[in-house]
Design a protein around this motif. Sequence first.
Motif: not given
Length: 168
Positions: A154-168
């Motif tokens: 779950q944390y790994a998925e959350m990090e991936k999703e966060l990583a998507k948002y960080v690229s902005f």
Amino acid sequence: DRRREAPAAGSPIQAIVKDVGEIYSRLLDHRPVIQGEIRYFVKEFEEKRGLRELRVLENLKNTIYETNEHVLPKCEQAMHDNLDETFKRLQAANDMIHKLQEKECEVRKLQADKVMAREEKCIAHWEEFMKEQQNKRAEVDEEHRKAMERLKEQYAEMEKELAKYVSF
């Protein structure tokens, strides 16, 4: 010294002294009479005592004979009769005590067996309880491991999703 010297023989004083001596002996000197009485008393005492002792010895002889011939056999017979009965009673009491001891020993053995059975049951129950606890612990550990993996995922998925948002 003159007084002690005997007056001349045939003098009238000598006759007076002799008469006075006889009077003195009869009136004041009691030794011959007392000695005679003592001899008489001793003789009578010894004769009576001798007869009395002879009677005492004869009575003792009769008593001993009577005891040996009649009383002693009766006492021996009574003793043997009573001892036989007493021995029988003691033997019966001894047998009863042995039976009671055997029963008590059996009861103690039964109680000991019951205690051992309870202890074995308790030990078996404890071992079963400990196995159950180990199984539950293993289940809890497995659930914990799975939960940790899910959380990691779950944390790994959350990090991936966060990583998507960080690229902005």
